[in-house]
Design an enzyme around this catalytic site. Sequence first.
Site, PDB file in Angstrom:
ATOM      1  N   HIS A 259       0.746  -1.323   0.008  1.00  0.00           N
ATOM      2  CA  HIS A 259       0.088  -0.047   0.138  1.00  0.00           C
ATOM      3  C   HIS A 259       0.890   1.282   0.033  1.00  0.00           C
ATOM      4  CE1 HIS A 259      -3.751  -2.057   1.636  1.00  0.00           C
ATOM      5  NE2 HIS A 259      -3.793  -2.462   0.430  1.00  0.00           N
ATOM      6  N   HIS A 389      -4.773  -5.035 -10.889  1.00  0.00           N
ATOM      7  CA  HIS A 389      -3.481  -4.862 -10.372  1.00  0.00           C
ATOM      8  C   HIS A 389      -2.296  -5.029 -11.610  1.00  0.00           C
ATOM      9  CE1 HIS A 389      -3.849  -3.574  -6.129  1.00  0.00           C
ATOM     10  NE2 HIS A 389      -4.803  -4.564  -5.980  1.00  0.00           N
TER      11      HIS A 389
END
Length: 414
Positions: A259, A389
Amino acid sequence: MTQTLPIASDAAPRWLDDPVHRAWLRAEAGRQLDLFRASLRDDGGFDVFDRQGRPIAGAPQELHTTTRLVHSAALAMRFGHAGLDPLVDAGMAFLAGRQRDARHGGWFWSVTHDGRPVDDSKLAYGHVFVLLAAASARIAGHPQADALLDEAAGLLWSRFWEPEHGLFCDEFTRDWRPFSTYRGMNANMHGVEALLTAHEATGEALFLDRAQSILEAFLLRLAPAEGWRLPEHYTADWRVDDDYAGNPMFRPAGTTPGHSLELGRLALQAWDLRGRPADGIEPAARRLIAQALSDAWLPGGGLAYTLERGSGRVAIADRYWWPVTEAIGAVAVLLKLGGGGEDEEWYRRLWRFAAARFIDPAQGGWFPEIDADGQPVERQFRGKPDLYHSLQAALFPLVPAVSRIALLAPSVPA
């Protein structure tokens, strides 16, 4: 679906400019899209795939599945990939119909294929992805995008935005009663992503200003105080909650370096959109990215899932695909900003590892999880749960600029 192209030229000084590497990225994106095109069911919903690319029977349709497929298909259309309109159309219809709560407003976290709620929670994490899907669909020219974007933004401002903190709160019941005091980094980080895309889609300054508010909280206040390792979980007044450990997929304890890599990339995108001001965001984003790579890269390759707060020691060494994809995106941005040899080494290291361990050369798509020997396993993730992703990892390096899709011509040149 066998990948036959070499990943790059042996002697290429810079992979981002290498025609062989760029052709490989385009081919890899196409292989992923070939697999996920088949996720569209005849009833207009989306299947979740097992490892062989077969539908998993009875799996509910989660909000991040719907929205990420819309975003991914719309994104790929900007890169010239054809035949994706049915995915965007179906996803937009599902969001307007079966996944939407007609009584109380907002979107259910998960529903059955015919639209019955499985989990009727209203989560900021899911709602920011609705904004992302709507903004990407608007950039792709979808006729229902404006209505969805306006509805999603209105709910984010009226239900989730806390002006006293300049951040999003997290979760409500179906009828908008708060059921916890939890506050989290993840929803806010993806909130930045959605807000920046909405700004690029509409030009509205409010989206960029509120993305900046989130970035200042995490990069200028929290990150320096935490040794550039951002805790995931907070109390209602935004104090770090060390005791919290929730869903192991979405809310593991400690800090999540993937993250930090994702937020660092988004922070550099926002800084670029704001005209590259000397406001501290750019050096903070670089520190965040560098710390995550230093802390999390494992001796056998790949990035650890979580770290201990403070020490940065590896807490969960499991290796998932998405932190590697986010590292690729972050390092690609550093290279676009003039990065040197170390950034180039990271970019090559990450792609070589991804190609060797995560990309499925036989069935297409990426394995989401590997064991200590580098073999695919299904401990946390089942099948091939996502396109978002890995597709972005293949497409974003092709963009010549830091701020990306809406500022480009209708498709990205070769």
